[in-house]
Motif scaffolding. Structure first.
Motif, mmCIF file in Angstrom:
data_model
loop_
_atom_site.group_PDB
_atom_site.id
_atom_site.type_symbol
_atom_site.label_atom_id
_atom_site.label_comp_id
_atom_site.label_asym_id
_atom_site.label_seq_id
_atom_site.Cartn_x
_atom_site.Cartn_y
_atom_site.Cartn_z
ATOM 1 N N GLU A 84 87.547 -63.700 66.926
ATOM 2 C CA GLU A 84 88.474 -62.643 66.487
ATOM 3 C C GLU A 84 89.088 -61.913 67.675
ATOM 4 O OE1 GLU A 84 86.440 -59.989 63.808
ATOM 5 O OE2 GLU A 84 85.750 -61.639 62.549
ATOM 6 N N CYS B 194 90.901 -57.507 63.900
ATOM 7 C CA CYS B 194 89.684 -56.701 63.809
ATOM 8 C C CYS B 194 89.787 -55.568 64.822
ATOM 9 C CB CYS B 194 88.460 -57.564 64.107
ATOM 10 S SG CYS B 194 86.969 -56.594 64.404
ATOM 11 N N SER B 195 89.535 -54.343 64.355
ATOM 12 C CA SER B 195 89.676 -53.197 65.259
ATOM 13 C C SER B 195 88.571 -53.163 66.309
ATOM 14 C CB SER B 195 89.700 -51.898 64.462
ATOM 15 O OG SER B 195 88.627 -51.879 63.546
ATOM 16 N N VAL B 196 87.497 -53.896 66.097
ATOM 17 C CA VAL B 196 86.426 -53.955 67.097
ATOM 18 C C VAL B 196 86.710 -55.074 68.102
ATOM 19 C CG1 VAL B 196 83.964 -54.396 67.450
ATOM 20 C CG2 VAL B 196 84.729 -53.004 65.515
ATOM 21 N N CYS C 24 86.766 -52.504 55.495
ATOM 22 C CA CYS C 24 86.998 -53.289 56.712
ATOM 23 C C CYS C 24 88.480 -53.182 57.015
ATOM 24 C CB CYS C 24 86.603 -54.748 56.498
ATOM 25 S SG CYS C 24 87.275 -55.876 57.744
ATOM 26 N N SER C 25 88.794 -52.665 58.197
ATOM 27 C CA SER C 25 90.201 -52.436 58.529
ATOM 28 C C SER C 25 90.971 -53.759 58.555
ATOM 29 C CB SER C 25 90.330 -51.699 59.865
ATOM 30 O OG SER C 25 89.648 -52.395 60.875
ATOM 31 N N MET C 26 90.308 -54.843 58.961
ATOM 32 C CA MET C 26 91.015 -56.128 58.972
ATOM 33 C C MET C 26 91.357 -56.584 57.550
ATOM 34 S SD MET C 26 89.741 -59.941 59.814
ATOM 35 C CE MET C 26 89.354 -59.847 61.534
ATOM 36 N N THR D 94 83.294 -48.579 60.215
ATOM 37 C CA THR D 94 83.046 -48.701 58.781
ATOM 38 C C THR D 94 81.671 -49.317 58.506
ATOM 39 O OG1 THR D 94 84.425 -50.680 58.864
ATOM 40 C CG2 THR D 94 85.421 -48.676 57.974
ATOM 41 N N MET D 95 81.267 -50.297 59.322
ATOM 42 C CA MET D 95 79.902 -50.828 59.202
ATOM 43 C C MET D 95 78.891 -49.690 59.373
ATOM 44 S SD MET D 95 79.067 -54.152 58.990
ATOM 45 C CE MET D 95 79.970 -55.678 58.862
ATOM 46 N N TYR E 155 75.913 -56.572 62.024
ATOM 47 C CA TYR E 155 76.518 -55.414 62.706
ATOM 48 C C TYR E 155 75.980 -54.074 62.209
ATOM 49 C CZ TYR E 155 80.132 -58.853 64.079
ATOM 50 O OH TYR E 155 80.804 -59.940 64.572
ATOM 51 N N CYS F 120 81.530 -50.754 65.042
ATOM 52 C CA CYS F 120 82.453 -50.855 63.914
ATOM 53 C C CYS F 120 82.217 -49.609 63.058
ATOM 54 C CB CYS F 120 82.195 -52.115 63.098
ATOM 55 S SG CYS F 120 83.179 -52.123 61.585
ATOM 56 N N VAL G 266 80.000 -54.348 54.487
ATOM 57 C CA VAL G 266 81.242 -53.684 54.080
ATOM 58 C C VAL G 266 81.752 -54.260 52.756
ATOM 59 C CG1 VAL G 266 81.886 -52.943 56.403
ATOM 60 C CG2 VAL G 266 82.648 -55.177 55.558
ATOM 61 N N ASN H 13 86.731 -62.570 55.702
ATOM 62 C CA ASN H 13 86.968 -61.123 55.824
ATOM 63 C C ASN H 13 88.281 -60.744 55.151
ATOM 64 O OD1 ASN H 13 84.970 -61.887 57.593
ATOM 65 N ND2 ASN H 13 85.539 -60.409 59.180
#
Ligand code: SF4
Length: 413
Positions: free
Chosen positions: A303, A275-277, A145-147, A367-368, A83, A365, A119, A179
């Motif tokens: 996911e 996962c926010s994505v 990673c938000s997750m 953060t990525m 990613y 993503c 991440v 994750n």
């Protein structure tokens, strides 16, 4: 701490103190910034590159990266998650998903520096799996990673205490997705559970719930962390459970927001994380793309929410998405429900196929994407100049327990 920053708990992040990395205690409160929304002087928290960070517009950036990479030579091994941005991935020695990359790094013991373009939880796993002489570097410490951040150590401990109060803890085996933070992997190892990836989640659940006489763990229930969607999709679509076999544990509610009787009945206790994505895709996106491109194949990551997976033609891990599309016949059309950097690269490397992002609204993503070329150049130049920056370390006790859960994954039947 910025008032604009939302207050989420980030477990076992690594802070920078005068240029040296130290592992923070459990559940230190750190702000999770919504990128591009606020100017927060702490937004580069833990990153000591302010001022020295090259300008993104520096025309010599690629040349500087090449020079620093050459200067480091075999002392460094650069890992690039699928990613990551193109500008970063071009400098990766290997690409892959998080577990493959950690194992690749462990197979390169001569590399003193493992520069992880991914991440935070991935860099932690690499630190756990590599030798003591190797140092894992994350070019931007704000690449979380938000997750993974949705399941903190204290929250999971509280959940387990509730299981003990209800007298069900002995029946529960934790299974955590790759994750997740090192703390959560260590919790899982301490309680005799396993880590899983999106490729082997079915095997992990089969083992956890399976008959001990056949090599299983004999659990009556699984606590699945931290991604509820991977847990639900695997249990229902691959193991034949019903949605009624699953309950969702919300760490922000008393008793997880679940009635004790429902907890006693459930086979799958799904942590309320996502996962926010992948969580942004909707079943309506599938309908829309089918109407727009007749005959298109829809492939999504597990996911994604259950309705999206049900509406898709194929479901698969990142590696499976790549191999499925690479092996597809020329002229075929694909709508892909995963991170946009990967979808764009797939489209570029498969010009004989039509490849589109599942959602019309583009989304990386965030953060990525924090790992950009300026951060990579800064990290590599610093290392080449003898200054170790942004090292990720997991304390030995946590690492040992997390390693037990990772080793269990490798031993899954
Ligand atoms: S794509 Fe999702 S799971 Fe992967 S790092 Fe980003 S937020 Fe975390």
């Amino acid at each position: 701490m910025s008032s604009a920053a939302s207050q989420l708990t980030i477990a076992t992040r690594t802070d920078q103190v005068d240029g040296d990395a130290v592992t923070s205690p459990h559940d230190r409160k750190l702000p999770l910034l919504v990128l591009g929304r606020w100017a927060d002087p702490n937004s580069e928290r833990g990153v000591s590159c302010t001022g020295a960070l090259p300008e993104p517009s520096d025309p010599a950036l690629v040349e500087r990266a090449e020079r620093a990479r050459a200067a480091l030579g075999d002392r460094a091994f650069v890992l690039g998650h699928h990613y990551q941005r193109d500008e970063v991935i071009r400098f990766a020695d290997v690409t892959g998903d998080s577990f493959k990359l950690a194992r690749d790094a462990a197979a390169k013991p001569a590399a003193e520096f493992v520069i992880f373009c991914g991440v935070h939880f991935m860099a932690e796993s690499a630190d756990i799996l590599t030798s003591a002489s190797q140092r894992v570097i994350l070019p931007d410490l704000a690449a979380g990673c938000s997750m993974a951040d949705m399941a903190t150590y204290n929250q999971v401990e509280e959940c387990w205490e509730t299981f003990e109060d209800l007298d069900i803890a002995d029946a529960v085996v934790p299974v955590t997705y790759m994750n997740s933070s090192a703390d959560i992997k260590a919790f899982t190892g301490r309680h005799g559970g396993t880590v899983c990836t999106s490729s082997n989640a079915k095997r992990a659940l089969t083992w956890a719930l399976g008959d001990p006489a056949a090599g299983g763990r004999g659990a009556g229930k699984v606590l699945f962390l931290p991604d509820q969607h991977l847990g639900r999709n695997t249990a229902v679509l691959e193991l034949g459970m019903s949605l009624d076999d699953c309950v969702v544990w919300d760490p922000r509610k008393p008793y997880g927001g679940v009635e004790p009787d429902a907890l006693r009945r459930a086979t799958m206790i799904l942590w309320k994380g996502h996962c926010s994505v992948h969580g942004r895709f909707k079943a309506a996106n599938v309908e829309e793309v089918r109407a727009r491109v007749p005959g298109i194949n829809v492939i999504v990551h597990p996911e994604c929410v259950h309705d999206v997976v049900l509406a898709a033609d194929y479901i698969g891990s990142t590696e499976k998405i790549i191999s499925t599309i690479e092996q597809a016949p020329a002229g075929s059309a694909w709508a892909v429900g995963t991170e946009l950097n990967l979808v764009q690269r797939l489209a570029h490397s498969n010009p004989d196929k039509t490849i589109v992002f599942l959602d019309k609204t583009v989304c990386f993503c965030s953060t990525m994407n924090r790992i950009d070329l300026p951060h990579l150049v800064w990290a590599m130049e610093s290392l080449a100049n003898g200054h170790v920056v942004n090292q990720i370390t997991v304390d030995p006790q946590t690492a040992g327990q997390a390693r037990a859960a990772l080793d269990q994954m490798l031993a899954l039947p």
